[in-house]
Design a protein around this motif. Sequence first.
Motif, PDB file in Angstrom:
ATOM      1  N   THR A   4       0.852  -1.184   0.000  1.00 44.30           N
ATOM      2  CA  THR A   4       0.000   0.000   0.000  1.00 44.30           C
ATOM      3  C   THR A   4       0.887   1.232   0.000  1.00 44.30           C
ATOM      4  OG1 THR A   4      -1.782  -1.123   1.198  1.00 44.30           O
ATOM      5  CG2 THR A   4      -1.781   1.285   1.238  1.00 44.30           C
ATOM      6  N   TYR A   5       0.625   2.151  -0.925  1.00 39.99           N
ATOM      7  CA  TYR A   5       1.432   3.361  -1.086  1.00 39.99           C
ATOM      8  C   TYR A   5       0.563   4.600  -0.911  1.00 39.99           C
ATOM      9  CZ  TYR A   5       5.229   0.598  -3.117  1.00 39.99           C
ATOM     10  OH  TYR A   5       6.248  -0.296  -3.320  1.00 39.99           O
ATOM     11  N   VAL A   6       1.114   5.603  -0.239  1.00 40.64           N
ATOM     12  CA  VAL A   6       0.508   6.929  -0.184  1.00 40.64           C
ATOM     13  C   VAL A   6       1.299   7.818  -1.134  1.00 40.64           C
ATOM     14  CG1 VAL A   6      -0.004   8.930   1.245  1.00 40.64           C
ATOM     15  CG2 VAL A   6      -0.247   6.627   2.194  1.00 40.64           C
ATOM     16  N   VAL A   7       0.633   8.396  -2.119  1.00 41.79           N
ATOM     17  CA  VAL A   7       1.294   9.231  -3.126  1.00 41.79           C
ATOM     18  C   VAL A   7       0.693  10.626  -3.085  1.00 41.79           C
ATOM     19  CG1 VAL A   7       1.806   9.525  -5.577  1.00 41.79           C
ATOM     20  CG2 VAL A   7       1.706   7.220  -4.600  1.00 41.79           C
ATOM     21  N   LEU A  22       2.359   2.218  -9.989  1.00 42.60           N
ATOM     22  CA  LEU A  22       2.124   1.347  -8.841  1.00 42.60           C
ATOM     23  C   LEU A  22       0.850   0.527  -9.010  1.00 42.60           C
ATOM     24  CD1 LEU A  22       3.116   3.825  -6.002  1.00 42.60           C
ATOM     25  CD2 LEU A  22       4.307   1.693  -6.566  1.00 42.60           C
ATOM     26  N   ARG A  23      -0.194   1.164  -9.493  1.00 40.31           N
ATOM     27  CA  ARG A  23      -1.447   0.433  -9.711  1.00 40.31           C
ATOM     28  C   ARG A  23      -1.275  -0.631 -10.783  1.00 40.31           C
ATOM     29  NH1 ARG A  23      -4.076   5.927  -9.074  1.00 40.31           N
ATOM     30  NH2 ARG A  23      -5.008   5.886  -6.992  1.00 40.31           N
ATOM     31  N   ALA A  24      -0.493  -0.316 -11.818  1.00 42.04           N
ATOM     32  CA  ALA A  24      -0.245  -1.291 -12.876  1.00 42.04           C
ATOM     33  C   ALA A  24       0.500  -2.513 -12.352  1.00 42.04           C
ATOM     34  CB  ALA A  24       0.542  -0.646 -14.011  1.00 42.04           C
ATOM     35  N   GLN A  25       1.269  -2.326 -11.284  1.00 39.69           N
ATOM     36  CA  GLN A  25       1.995  -3.428 -10.658  1.00 39.69           C
ATOM     37  C   GLN A  25       1.163  -4.167  -9.621  1.00 39.69           C
ATOM     38  OE1 GLN A  25       5.636  -1.709  -9.154  1.00 39.69           O
ATOM     39  NE2 GLN A  25       6.515  -1.419 -11.190  1.00 39.69           N
ATOM     40  N   GLY A  26      -0.099  -3.749  -9.452  1.00 40.77           N
ATOM     41  CA  GLY A  26      -1.004  -4.443  -8.557  1.00 40.77           C
ATOM     42  C   GLY A  26      -1.045  -3.921  -7.146  1.00 40.77           C
ATOM     43  N   HIS A  27      -0.372  -2.796  -6.880  1.00 40.98           N
ATOM     44  CA  HIS A  27      -0.345  -2.247  -5.526  1.00 40.98           C
ATOM     45  C   HIS A  27      -1.582  -1.386  -5.253  1.00 40.98           C
ATOM     46  CE1 HIS A  27       3.718  -3.702  -5.089  1.00 40.98           C
ATOM     47  NE2 HIS A  27       4.108  -3.017  -6.151  1.00 40.98           N
ATOM     48  N   THR A  28      -1.868  -1.179  -3.989  1.00 39.85           N
ATOM     49  CA  THR A  28      -2.943  -0.275  -3.576  1.00 39.85           C
ATOM     50  C   THR A  28      -2.362   1.122  -3.401  1.00 39.85           C
ATOM     51  OG1 THR A  28      -4.130  -2.033  -2.423  1.00 39.85           O
ATOM     52  CG2 THR A  28      -4.632   0.235  -1.781  1.00 39.85           C
ATOM     53  N   VAL A  29      -2.982   2.105  -4.013  1.00 44.50           N
ATOM     54  CA  VAL A  29      -2.492   3.483  -3.958  1.00 44.50           C
ATOM     55  C   VAL A  29      -3.531   4.378  -3.308  1.00 44.50           C
ATOM     56  CG1 VAL A  29      -1.760   5.496  -5.294  1.00 44.50           C
ATOM     57  CG2 VAL A  29      -1.048   3.196  -5.995  1.00 44.50           C
ATOM     58  N   ILE A  30      -3.100   5.116  -2.294  1.00 42.66           N
ATOM     59  CA  ILE A  30      -3.929   6.148  -1.678  1.00 42.66           C
ATOM     60  C   ILE A  30      -3.385   7.483  -2.161  1.00 42.66           C
ATOM     61  CG2 ILE A  30      -4.734   7.166   0.481  1.00 42.66           C
ATOM     62  CD1 ILE A  30      -4.151   4.433   1.802  1.00 42.66           C
ATOM     63  N   ALA A  84      10.094   5.565   2.415  1.00 42.00           N
ATOM     64  CA  ALA A  84       9.598   6.900   2.074  1.00 42.00           C
ATOM     65  C   ALA A  84      10.558   7.561   1.098  1.00 42.00           C
ATOM     66  CB  ALA A  84       9.443   7.762   3.327  1.00 42.00           C
ATOM     67  N   ALA A  85      10.002   8.270   0.131  1.00 36.37           N
ATOM     68  CA  ALA A  85      10.818   9.020  -0.833  1.00 36.37           C
ATOM     69  C   ALA A  85      10.075  10.291  -1.207  1.00 36.37           C
ATOM     70  CB  ALA A  85      11.102   8.181  -2.072  1.00 36.37           C
ATOM     71  N   VAL A  86      10.813  11.358  -1.413  1.00 37.43           N
ATOM     72  CA  VAL A  86      10.221  12.645  -1.764  1.00 37.43           C
ATOM     73  C   VAL A  86      10.850  13.152  -3.058  1.00 37.43           C
ATOM     74  CG1 VAL A  86       9.869  13.153   0.676  1.00 37.43           C
ATOM     75  CG2 VAL A  86      11.895  14.035  -0.481  1.00 37.43           C
ATOM     76  N   LEU A 204      11.199   6.373  -8.037  1.00 36.93           N
ATOM     77  CA  LEU A 204      10.461   6.459  -6.776  1.00 36.93           C
ATOM     78  C   LEU A 204       9.918   5.092  -6.352  1.00 36.93           C
ATOM     79  CD1 LEU A 204       8.470   9.766  -7.359  1.00 36.93           C
ATOM     80  CD2 LEU A 204      10.165   9.389  -5.561  1.00 36.93           C
ATOM     81  N   VAL A 205       9.448   4.332  -7.318  1.00 36.53           N
ATOM     82  CA  VAL A 205       8.908   3.007  -7.011  1.00 36.53           C
ATOM     83  C   VAL A 205      10.008   2.096  -6.471  1.00 36.53           C
ATOM     84  CG1 VAL A 205       7.909   0.922  -8.024  1.00 36.53           C
ATOM     85  CG2 VAL A 205       6.947   3.163  -8.584  1.00 36.53           C
ATOM     86  N   TRP A 206      11.201   2.155  -7.074  1.00 34.91           N
ATOM     87  CA  TRP A 206      12.285   1.319  -6.551  1.00 34.91           C
ATOM     88  C   TRP A 206      12.697   1.756  -5.145  1.00 34.91           C
ATOM     89  CZ3 TRP A 206      17.096   1.811  -4.483  1.00 34.91           C
ATOM     90  CH2 TRP A 206      17.777   0.596  -4.230  1.00 34.91           C
ATOM     91  N   LEU A 207      12.832   3.060  -4.940  1.00 31.86           N
ATOM     92  CA  LEU A 207      13.250   3.564  -3.628  1.00 31.86           C
ATOM     93  C   LEU A 207      12.285   3.158  -2.518  1.00 31.86           C
ATOM     94  CD1 LEU A 207      14.438   7.175  -4.515  1.00 31.86           C
ATOM     95  CD2 LEU A 207      15.861   5.330  -3.608  1.00 31.86           C
ATOM     96  N   THR A 208      11.017   2.994  -2.856  1.00 31.63           N
ATOM     97  CA  THR A 208      10.018   2.654  -1.845  1.00 31.63           C
ATOM     98  C   THR A 208       9.646   1.176  -1.871  1.00 31.63           C
ATOM     99  OG1 THR A 208       8.303   3.414  -3.390  1.00 31.63           O
ATOM    100  CG2 THR A 208       9.025   4.957  -1.694  1.00 31.63           C
TER     101      THR A 208
END
Length: 244
Positions: A4-7, A22-30, A84-86, A204-208
């Motif tokens: 689950t990711y907060v973006v 992230l959604r394309a990879q099947g993750h949940t995105v808030i 976390a990454a910014v 960003l996806v790799w860092l998190t």
Amino acid sequence: MTRTYVVTGAASGIGAATAELLRAQGHTVIGVDLGGVEVAGDLSTPAGRTAAAIAKTMAINYFGVTEFLTALLPKLSLADQPRAAVVSSMASLQPVSADLVDAALDGDESRALEIGDQLAVTAEGGFLNYSSSKRALSRWVRRESVSEAWAGAGIPLNAVAPGTVTTAMTAGLLASPEGLAQVDAAVPMPLNYHQPASSIAELLVWLTSPANTHMAGQTIYCDGGADAVLRGDDIWSWNDAPRD
């Protein structure tokens, strides 16, 4: 493994590209943004940051990011392999207002906004608002990443620094020959020129991801080579012994 990711800023630009990947990879995105996402929140105000966690440049770029992450930290600490990454900017390498950076890092938002307002009366000063906010953000990441709150909790904290990203925000500036020349002089990008938002989203996806286990406090300049052009090949000798 799905996560689950907060973006933040998920309605457009780099945030939207990251959420899409992230959604394309099947993750949940808030997604968090002013509207059109899962959580509506105005990160330019203290109340908005608090509400989002449960239009000024410095307010959004620095205080909005750092206070939002700090508010999320208790929940992150309870998660499985939290990260976390910014998004900083290669502008963090450009001239800044030292007073503005100091006010931000001291947590003095009213003073920072006061300085920012004074700077904003000129175009040059307006840019100092932006570069200062990104310099302060990269310094905050470096400082906090090795603290007990972040490293002590096993949470990698890092930043990415794009060059010139082709988004709706930059389209107008890049559309004119004068604007394009100004941007390219400040941000030289010999590798593949201007970059899509997806190039930052991938990083960003790799860092998190769980794959990132030991990277802490880094601002990674994914900028088409702008950092290497502007700072040159030697960024290490600051700590060398003086030569005879």
